[in-house]
Design a protein around this motif. Structure first.
Motif, PDB file in Angstrom:
ATOM      1  N   MET A  28       0.973  -1.143  -0.064  1.00 27.13           N
ATOM      2  CA  MET A  28      -0.331   0.103   0.024  1.00 27.13           C
ATOM      3  C   MET A  28       1.057   1.118   0.103  1.00 27.13           C
ATOM      4  N   LYS A  29       0.528   2.151  -0.497  1.00 23.59           N
ATOM      5  CA  LYS A  29       0.878   3.735  -0.683  1.00 23.59           C
ATOM      6  C   LYS A  29       0.696   4.335   0.589  1.00 23.59           C
ATOM      7  N   ALA A  30       1.270   4.951   1.955  1.00 25.55           N
ATOM      8  CA  ALA A  30       1.509   5.380   3.065  1.00 25.55           C
ATOM      9  C   ALA A  30       2.025   7.506   2.497  1.00 25.55           C
ATOM     10  N   ILE A  31       1.689   7.945   3.332  1.00 20.17           N
ATOM     11  CA  ILE A  31       2.075   9.211   4.322  1.00 20.17           C
ATOM     12  C   ILE A  31       3.205   9.277   5.061  1.00 20.17           C
ATOM     13  N   THR A  32       3.954   9.192   4.797  1.00 20.43           N
ATOM     14  CA  THR A  32       4.975   9.152   6.230  1.00 20.43           C
ATOM     15  C   THR A  32       5.712   9.737   6.541  1.00 20.43           C
ATOM     16  N   TYR A  33       6.835  10.028   8.010  1.00 21.79           N
ATOM     17  CA  TYR A  33       7.918  11.017   8.062  1.00 21.79           C
ATOM     18  C   TYR A  33       8.310  10.133   8.901  1.00 21.79           C
ATOM     19  N   ARG A  34       9.811  10.201   9.338  1.00 23.52           N
ATOM     20  CA  ARG A  34      10.665   9.318   9.583  1.00 23.52           C
ATOM     21  C   ARG A  34      11.654   9.922  11.042  1.00 23.52           C
ATOM     22  N   ALA A  35      11.360  12.153  11.014  1.00 26.05           N
ATOM     23  CA  ALA A  35      12.051  12.591  12.044  1.00 26.05           C
ATOM     24  C   ALA A  35      10.833  14.151  12.305  1.00 26.05           C
ATOM     25  N   PHE A  36      10.873  14.469  13.558  1.00 28.53           N
ATOM     26  CA  PHE A  36       9.983  15.559  13.477  1.00 28.53           C
ATOM     27  C   PHE A  36      10.787  16.817  12.456  1.00 28.53           C
ATOM     28  N   PRO A  69       1.173  10.290   9.769  1.00 30.01           N
ATOM     29  CA  PRO A  69       0.215  10.757  10.427  1.00 30.01           C
ATOM     30  C   PRO A  69      -1.185  10.787  10.193  1.00 30.01           C
ATOM     31  N   HIS A  70      -2.177  11.500  11.239  1.00 29.12           N
ATOM     32  CA  HIS A  70      -3.981  11.663  10.998  1.00 29.12           C
ATOM     33  C   HIS A  70      -4.413  10.847  11.883  1.00 29.12           C
ATOM     34  N   SER A  71      -5.684  11.544  12.965  1.00 29.31           N
ATOM     35  CA  SER A  71      -6.167  11.021  13.523  1.00 29.31           C
ATOM     36  C   SER A  71      -7.761  10.401  13.169  1.00 29.31           C
ATOM     37  N   ASP A  72      -7.792  11.656  11.656  1.00 26.66           N
ATOM     38  CA  ASP A  72      -9.627  11.483  11.606  1.00 26.66           C
ATOM     39  C   ASP A  72      -9.502  10.728   9.652  1.00 26.66           C
ATOM     40  N   ARG A  81       0.168   6.380  18.794  1.00 22.52           N
ATOM     41  CA  ARG A  81       0.060   4.645  17.872  1.00 22.52           C
ATOM     42  C   ARG A  81       1.185   5.680  16.354  1.00 22.52           C
ATOM     43  N   SER A  82       1.871   4.710  16.201  1.00 23.37           N
ATOM     44  CA  SER A  82       2.457   4.350  14.915  1.00 23.37           C
ATOM     45  C   SER A  82       1.934   5.201  13.205  1.00 23.37           C
ATOM     46  N   CYS A  83       0.999   4.774  13.210  1.00 25.97           N
ATOM     47  CA  CYS A  83       0.004   4.256  11.790  1.00 25.97           C
ATOM     48  C   CYS A  83      -1.728   5.227  12.019  1.00 25.97           C
ATOM     49  N   GLY A  84      -1.125   6.513  11.581  1.00 26.69           N
ATOM     50  CA  GLY A  84      -2.797   6.156  11.502  1.00 26.69           C
ATOM     51  C   GLY A  84      -3.631   6.921   9.657  1.00 26.69           C
ATOM     52  N   THR A  85      -4.313   7.126  10.172  1.00 25.77           N
ATOM     53  CA  THR A  85      -5.102   7.663   8.609  1.00 25.77           C
ATOM     54  C   THR A  85      -4.767   8.125   6.997  1.00 25.77           C
ATOM     55  N   ALA A  86      -3.445   8.843   7.118  1.00 23.19           N
ATOM     56  CA  ALA A  86      -2.787   8.604   5.860  1.00 23.19           C
ATOM     57  C   ALA A  86      -1.911   7.184   5.278  1.00 23.19           C
ATOM     58  N   ALA A  87      -2.520   6.602   4.602  1.00 19.10           N
ATOM     59  CA  ALA A  87      -2.126   5.115   4.248  1.00 19.10           C
ATOM     60  C   ALA A  87      -3.776   4.974   3.852  1.00 19.10           C
ATOM     61  N   GLN A  88      -2.920   4.028   2.277  1.00 17.53           N
ATOM     62  CA  GLN A  88      -4.270   3.476   1.761  1.00 17.53           C
ATOM     63  C   GLN A  88      -5.655   2.255   2.607  1.00 17.53           C
ATOM     64  N   GLN A  89      -4.629   1.930   4.037  1.00 16.70           N
ATOM     65  CA  GLN A  89      -5.384   0.542   4.251  1.00 16.70           C
ATOM     66  C   GLN A  89      -4.777   1.036   5.773  1.00 16.70           C
ATOM     67  N   ILE A  90      -5.257   0.679   7.157  1.00 14.31           N
ATOM     68  CA  ILE A  90      -5.071   0.984   8.038  1.00 14.31           C
ATOM     69  C   ILE A  90      -6.183   0.313   8.824  1.00 14.31           C
ATOM     70  N   LEU A 121      -8.535  18.093   2.809  1.00  9.02           N
ATOM     71  CA  LEU A 121      -8.775  16.458   3.405  1.00  9.02           C
ATOM     72  C   LEU A 121      -7.303  16.428   2.322  1.00  9.02           C
ATOM     73  N   ILE A 122      -6.906  14.865   2.352  1.00 11.51           N
ATOM     74  CA  ILE A 122      -6.278  13.853   1.158  1.00 11.51           C
ATOM     75  C   ILE A 122      -6.959  12.597   0.840  1.00 11.51           C
ATOM     76  N   GLN A 123      -7.061  12.603  -0.444  1.00 10.18           N
ATOM     77  CA  GLN A 123      -8.043  11.312  -1.044  1.00 10.18           C
ATOM     78  C   GLN A 123      -7.027  10.690  -1.747  1.00 10.18           C
ATOM     79  N   MET A 124      -7.150   9.009  -0.601  1.00 14.88           N
ATOM     80  CA  MET A 124      -5.712   7.616  -0.504  1.00 14.88           C
ATOM     81  C   MET A 124      -5.409   7.516  -1.638  1.00 14.88           C
ATOM     82  N   GLY A 125      -6.961   6.948  -2.455  1.00 18.16           N
ATOM     83  CA  GLY A 125      -6.859   5.974  -3.768  1.00 18.16           C
ATOM     84  C   GLY A 125      -7.641   6.208  -4.421  1.00 18.16           C
ATOM     85  N   GLU A 126      -8.912   5.439  -5.130  1.00 12.75           N
ATOM     86  CA  GLU A 126      -9.492   5.584  -6.169  1.00 12.75           C
ATOM     87  C   GLU A 126     -10.783   5.897  -4.906  1.00 12.75           C
ATOM     88  N   ALA A 127     -12.075   6.741  -5.497  1.00 14.96           N
ATOM     89  CA  ALA A 127     -12.723   7.136  -4.632  1.00 14.96           C
ATOM     90  C   ALA A 127     -14.113   6.341  -5.054  1.00 14.96           C
TER      91      ALA A 127
END
Length: 334
Positions: free
Chosen positions: A1-9, A65-68, A98-107, A325-331
């Motif tokens: 899956m594709k995910a938005i990540t960061y590994r440092a602040f 990132p992201h909670s919503d 937790r490390s993994c939020g909603t900025a991924a195609q799956q959670i 908002l960010i669209q994470m995949g196909e609508a």
């Protein structure tokens, strides 16, 4: 899956990246959600720059990132009914502690954090219900009913504020809101009875005049530190100040004496920490407002998954007229 990540602040342009990660598998009590939209909130950009209070250093190898967010359940773990597969849901506390939020195609997350989206409510709106929706709803109704009362919404044009205006009006309150004059029409259209310029030097007097010279029962407050002097002047005896933000003054001087002699209740709101009872009641009330057609959700822009940096920068810039908002995949079909 594709995910938005960061590994440092750090700054969005320096740390955010789009990468491929394995699809997570739901553990016992969890669901797997195919994410349609992820919401970007001010708390998300603050976490990206300095972490979450209570967590020291950079606690994980990477953060999604992201909670919503919103999407469709595609798999369930042990103990979760398979009937939930295919269910349209909205998500709360996606990346809280937790490390993994909603900025991924799956959670994957506990089943109770994926709430069934009411019929007729779009997935875009679903991605706004977590922090903005719950904050506005708890601020308005967390202390009880508002029918016949006067509610002051400080910052009525913000994403939370404009929902609070609508919810208070739906709840039967007389609603006074403050905002920039350029947003007057939006806030009036949301249901405010009176809209005032938040920069007015005589704002307290204007608020009282707008309420027939009477103090207000409840204040929904976006900038507690800047506004506490005004709030202490206009709040009624036994009234409540429900504060969910104080970004511009994090260490305010508290006018204790006037608050004391009005026996004012001060509610500091962090919807991440609602109790199960509080959250259930707030979700129920929010869904009731949705079902009644009482809420309109403004969306400033929906970004592509490759535009996460721009989305974060848009939130940091402020002066928005709606959610980001960010669209994470196909609508996905609504």
């Amino acid at each position: 899956m594709k995910a938005i990540t960061y590994r440092a602040f750090g700054a969005a342009s320096e740390v955010l990246q789009l990468e491929d990660l394995p699809v997570p598998q739901p553990a016992a009590g969890e669901v797997l959600v195919e994410v349609a939209f992820t919401g970007v909130n001010p708390s998300d950009v603050k976490t990206r720059t300095r972490g979450q209070p209570g967590l020291s250093g950079f606690p994980w190898d990477y953060i999604i990132p992201h909670s919503d967010g919103s999407g469709v359940i595609t798999a369930v773990g042990e103990g979760v009914s398979s009937s939930r597969i295919g269910e349209r849901v909205w998500i709360w506390n996606g990346q809280f502690r937790r490390s993994c939020g909603t900025a991924a195609q799956q959670i994957t997350l506990p089943g109770e954090q994926a709430v069934t989206l009411p019929d007729g409510v779009s997935l875009e709106v679903g991605a706004i219900l977590g922090i903005p929706g719950l904050t506005a709803c708890y601020a308005v109704f967390g202390q009880g009913e508002v029918a016949g009362k006067t509610v002051l919404v400080q910052g009525g044009a913000g994403t939370v504020g404009i929902l609070a205006v609508q919810l208070a009006k739906w709840g039967g309150a007389h609603v006074i809101a403050t905002c920039s004059p350029r947003a007057d029409e939006r806030v009036l259209a949301a249901g405010a009875d009176v809209v005032l310029d938040y920069r007015a030097k005589d704002l307290a007097e204007q608020i009282l005049q707008a309420n027939g010279a009477n103090p207000v029962d409840l204040i929904v407050e976006v900038e507690f530190g800047l506004n506490i002097e005004t709030d202490s002047h206009v709040i009624a005896e036994k009234g409540c100040i429900a504060a969910y933000g104080s970004a511009q003054e994090m260490s305010p001087n508290l006018p204790f004496l006037p608050l004391l002699f009005k026996a004012v209740r001060l509610e500091i709101i962090l919807v991440y920490l609602l109790t199960a009872v509080e959250r259930t009641a707030t979700i129920s009330r929010l869904h009731a407002a949705l079902s009644a057609g009482a809420l309109r959700f403004d969306i400033e822009k929906v970004y592509k998954i490759s535009e996460a940096c721009l989305a974060h920068e848009a939130v940091e810039a402020g002066a928005r007229e709606g959610a980001i908002l960010i669209q994470m995949g196909e609508a996905l079909a609504d």
